[in-house]
Motif scaffolding. Structure first.
Motif, PDB file in Angstrom:
ATOM      1  N   GLU A   1       1.834  -1.704  -5.957  1.00 42.02           N
ATOM      2  CA  GLU A   1       2.552  -1.097  -5.010  1.00 42.02           C
ATOM      3  C   GLU A   1       2.207   0.431  -4.627  1.00 42.02           C
ATOM      4  O   GLU A   1       1.907   1.156  -5.360  1.00 42.02           O
ATOM      5  CB  GLU A   1       3.909  -1.172  -4.945  1.00 42.02           C
ATOM      6  CG  GLU A   1       4.828  -0.643  -3.894  1.00 42.02           C
ATOM      7  CD  GLU A   1       6.201  -0.852  -4.060  1.00 42.02           C
ATOM      8  OE1 GLU A   1       7.085   0.279  -3.928  1.00 42.02           O
ATOM      9  OE2 GLU A   1       6.898  -2.135  -4.217  1.00 42.02           O
ATOM     10  N   VAL A   2       1.822   0.381  -3.290  1.00 39.81           N
ATOM     11  CA  VAL A   2       1.420   1.949  -2.788  1.00 39.81           C
ATOM     12  C   VAL A   2       2.608   2.329  -1.722  1.00 39.81           C
ATOM     13  O   VAL A   2       2.692   1.463  -0.612  1.00 39.81           O
ATOM     14  CB  VAL A   2      -0.197   1.845  -2.362  1.00 39.81           C
ATOM     15  CG1 VAL A   2      -0.311   3.289  -1.368  1.00 39.81           C
ATOM     16  CG2 VAL A   2      -0.656   1.705  -3.412  1.00 39.81           C
ATOM     17  N   THR A   3       2.863   3.374  -1.683  1.00 42.15           N
ATOM     18  CA  THR A   3       3.558   4.152  -0.722  1.00 42.15           C
ATOM     19  C   THR A   3       2.827   5.410  -0.212  1.00 42.15           C
ATOM     20  O   THR A   3       2.572   6.181  -0.907  1.00 42.15           O
ATOM     21  CB  THR A   3       4.908   4.472  -0.927  1.00 42.15           C
ATOM     22  OG1 THR A   3       5.926   3.313  -1.204  1.00 42.15           O
ATOM     23  CG2 THR A   3       5.654   5.360   0.244  1.00 42.15           C
ATOM     24  N   LYS A   4       2.570   5.334   1.284  1.00 45.78           N
ATOM     25  CA  LYS A   4       2.045   6.498   1.558  1.00 45.78           C
ATOM     26  C   LYS A   4       2.441   7.062   2.866  1.00 45.78           C
ATOM     27  O   LYS A   4       3.001   6.471   3.814  1.00 45.78           O
ATOM     28  CB  LYS A   4       0.354   5.888   2.278  1.00 45.78           C
ATOM     29  CG  LYS A   4      -0.589   7.150   2.449  1.00 45.78           C
ATOM     30  CD  LYS A   4      -1.145   7.675   1.389  1.00 45.78           C
ATOM     31  CE  LYS A   4      -2.149   8.539   1.685  1.00 45.78           C
ATOM     32  NZ  LYS A   4      -2.761   9.170   0.329  1.00 45.78           N
ATOM     33  N   SER A   5       2.707   8.438   2.938  1.00 48.99           N
ATOM     34  CA  SER A   5       3.134   9.124   4.048  1.00 48.99           C
ATOM     35  C   SER A   5       2.165   9.669   4.928  1.00 48.99           C
ATOM     36  O   SER A   5       0.972  10.266   4.280  1.00 48.99           O
ATOM     37  CB  SER A   5       4.435  10.226   3.590  1.00 48.99           C
ATOM     38  OG  SER A   5       3.593  10.916   2.743  1.00 48.99           O
TER      39      SER A   5
END
Length: 761
Positions: A581-585
């Motif tokens: 899982e990757v969360t990018k802002s």
């Protein structure tokens, strides 16, 4: 760069359900044991609340709850920004007509409505402030304890007064724009239902995470007990931010322990929900003999209505964009937001820029007339170009394309001269320029996207911002698929559900493509890299030996040792406890404006354009016949051309209505035209062909060079129409809408003046 998915015409996945009537909107949702909610609303625009007797309402068969402000377990204040001055249920006094003072839940809609009418409220009427000028008078009754002035700031560069003294030409004008309605087909609606130890709210909203925070605060609950999801949304245009409605349904759900549905009637919606700010705009434009702008002064007074809502944000955009997309060394752009007892004003398509574009672009045409310069040529001399400075001091580090847009506009006008239909008609083209900063103004605007692999082999991208009908979900999936190297149907998309998404901000400020889309692009590329590393580990090969293959139904990674399908990778990562899982802002490098002179870098990317209106005017009736409407745009790279055209067609139509017919009429805070039979909207029969021309420019920081178009499509349409009408009849117009009777009056006035001149000669 050759792109596979970005730039293609992909149909919105919800299109079929919507056109066949299968889509379920918030007002369509039903639950077993569901109650119906109805607000008790004030018949006064400004009054003290002396007493509320709920007893008669509780006697109605089927009534399960009647709540007032004293029943609210948490805080009673809500707000779209840091200013939370609006009440869910009024306590000591009401500040606009239709403000809720109590709310009822009953077994049927009829019982709820009857009970709402039985709640006995005693009021003491107070003086009504009808205009912002009146609100600023000495001795005016105070709507808020702090006074009626709720916002005041300015943008200042150079010495505008000294520049005006040296100018070869100076043009002054006062302009007025009306309060207008969003006019979405779906009215505001919400369903709140109990789940486990909390509440789930289904809402027609543009801001699920904001709603969640406000509802939790009103209930006095920890955030995790409240979840909010957006149903299908039948239009927003800046509206659909009715926090009091969502909170009222949630309070009733908490009190009764049962699902509660609330849907506003059309008249209720028009009277009580937010509108575009009515404004008074005073301008001074000064230029040298060659037509170069040397100074602009603007004073903008905005009618906030009974509460602040988005007034601070809207007025800030006004002063930032107040001088238009022009190179002006000396500016004084000042704004005041003033409370009145009119319906509350908030966000609406363009966020304050249609008002200032109308006045500023009328000034530019008048200045061209005074200097004897063609309006296109005057603008060509002054439009922003790369290397220039915005009025806030921010450097223009990209090519706006306005000069190219004006050249294209000149070509279009020459090729299609508008022609009158009969001798009493006069025809003309008008044009107006605009620019628009994408995102929240200098506020650390953050887009957030999460990527994860699903059991069925698809990659899910999750964002918190709702698709309010414009097709942002489709655009974001295209950006994701491009970055992932996959096909559209191999990407799953979820949005606007606090149970599955992180907060990526509201759907506002034309921010989804440019801001959230950038987070999606960066996240997709990072997830792709992580996937390659993971598959290399599983297969025992170097990363360089792997390639993506999306040609089959299930995507896979291929190497010299064979291949792994995404479903197999899912199983392997679960078995090995590998996190895929990757969360990018993403946040653009912006700064807030300094409090003294309004200098700073408020936006990371901008949209630019020139909008044209070809029309004829019947001098006898004042009727304006639109012949052709054109938008020449610099929006970087179109992610989905057909959705772009749809946004432009809708935005231009809204701008035309703003120019010609739309106006909320008020008397002592009461809306006099609260129905679509009396609030005059243009129809498909009134709108001519709408042309969209995209300039081949692509040097901004948005995803694949793209920037937004949702709000910019509307901004300068009214200005272009007003300029065309003024040119056609030879008279100047300073107010919107351009009513037929005003056009006839101006035309007669001009004829009388010309007759007098001939007689005197």
């Amino acid at each position: 760069m050759t792109l596979r998915v970005v730039g293609k015409n992909i149909v919105k996945p919800d299109a079929y359900d919507k056109v066949t009537g299968q889509a379920l909107y918030a007002g369509d949702l039903k639950r077993p044991g569901m109650l119906f909610g109805k607000a008790v609303r004030s018949p006064y625009a400004h009054a003290l609340i002396l007493s509320i007797d709920t007893g008669p309402a509780l006697d109605i068969p089927g009534v399960q709850a009647v709540l007032t402000a004293r029943d609210i377990p948490g805080e009673n204040h809500v707000g779209m920004t840091g200013i939370k001055d609006q009440l869910v249920l009024a306590e000591e006094k009401v500040r606009f007509l239709g403000e809720a003072v109590a709310v009822v839940a009953a077994e049927t809609q009829e019982a709820a409505e009857e009970a709402a009418g039985r709640v006995a409220v005693k009021y003491q009427a107070l003086p009504v402030i009808e205009t912002p000028e009146q609100g600023l008078w000495d001795g005016a009754v105070k709507i808020s304890p702090e006074g009626n002035l709720c916002w005041h700031k300015k943008v200042v560069r150079g010495d505008w007064a000294a520049a005006v003294e040296e100018a070869a030409a100076v043009v002054r004008g006062e302009y007025r724009t009306p309060r207008v309605e969003h006019a979405y087909l779906e009215p505001e609606a919400v369903l709140a239902e109990p789940v486990d130890d909390g509440i789930l709210v289904w809402s027609s909203t543009k801001s699920v995470h904001l709603d969640r925070r406000e509802i939790a605060r009103i209930l006095g609950w920890p955030l995790e007990r409240v979840q909010v999801t957006a149903a299908y949304i039948g239009g927003s245009f800046g509206g659909k931010s009715d926090l009091p409605l969502n909170c009222m349904a949630s309070l009733l759900c908490w009190k009764t322990g049962r699902p509660v549905s609330m849907t506003l009637e059309r008249e209720e919606s028009i009277q009580t929900t937010t509108k575009r700010h009515a404004c008074v705009l005073r301008y001074i434009h000064a230029a040298d003999a060659q037509g170069r702008l040397i100074a602009v002064r603007m004073e903008a007074i905005g009618d906030a209505g009974g509460y602040v809502d988005y007034t601070a944000s809207v007025m800030q955009r006004m002063i930032i964009h107040g001088a238009g997309p022009y190179r002006v060394p000396n500016v004084w752009l000042e704004g005041w937001g003033v409370l009145t007892n009119n319906p509350v004003c908030g966000a609406m398509r363009g966020f304050g820029t249609p008002q200032v574009a109308f006045a500023c672009e009328r000034q530019m045409d008048r200045l061209a007339g005074k200097l004897g310069i063609d309006p296109v040529e005057l603008r060509m001399k002054n439009v922003l170009k790369k290397g220039d400075i915005f009025t806030t001091g921010q450097a223009v580090d990209h090519e706006p394309g306005l000069k190219e847009g004006l050249l294209k506009a000149r070509e279009i006008m020459a090729a299609f001269p508008p022609s009158p239909s009969h001798p009493e008609e006069k025809a003309a083209w008008g044009l107006a320029c605009f620019y628009y900063g994408n995102g929240r103004t200098g506020m650390g605007d953050e887009g957030v996207a999460t990527f994860r692999l699903l059991e069925d082999g698809r990659v899910q991208v999750a964002v918190g911002s709702p698709d309010i009908g414009q097709g942002s979900g489709t655009v974001l999936v295209q950006i994701a698929a491009e970055g992932l190297g996959l096909e559209i149907d191999q990407v799953s998309f979820v949005s606007a559900d606090t149970r599955q998404t992180l907060d990526s901000g509201t759907t506002s400020g034309t921010r989804l493509t440019a801001v959230v889309g950038k987070a999606v692009k960066d996240g997709a590329e990072e997830w792709r890299g992580l996937m390659l590393l993971t598959a290399a580990t599983i297969l025992g090969v170097p990363v360089e030996d792997l390639r993506f293959d999306s040609s089959t139904g299930e995507p896979r990674l291929v190497s010299s040792r064979g291949y792994l399908g995404f479903r197999e990778i899912y199983r392997e990562t679960r078995a090995r406890a590998i996190n895929l899982e990757v969360t990018k802002s993403h946040t653009y490098a912006t700064t807030s404006l300094d409090p003294e002179n309004g200098q700073g870098s408020p936006y990371g990317v901008y949209t630019y354009g020139v909008q044209l209106a070809g029309l004829s005017v019947d001098a006898c009736t004042g009727k304006v016949h639109l012949k052709k409407l054109v938008s020449v745009l610099n929006i970087g790279r179109p992610i989905n051309p057909i959705l772009l055209e749809g946004q432009v067609a809708g935005g231009v139509s809204m701008g035309a209505g703003y120019a010609l017919t739309e106006e909320i009429k008020l008397k002592e805070g009461k809306v006099l035209n609260p129905r679509f039979s009396s609030y005059l909207l243009l129809t498909s029969l009134d709108i001519p062909p709408v042309e969209c021309v995209v300039l081949p420019l692509n040097d901004q920081k948005g995803p694949y060079g793209a920037v937004g178009i949702g709000e910019p499509a509307t901004i300068s349409v009214a200005a272009a129409i007003a300029n065309a009408v003024s040119r056609a009849v030879g008279a100047q117009f300073f107010n919107l809408p351009l009513r037929p009777e005003d056009i006839v009056h101006k035309t007669k006035e001009l004829r009388t003046k010309n007759t007098e001149v001939r007689k005197n000669w």
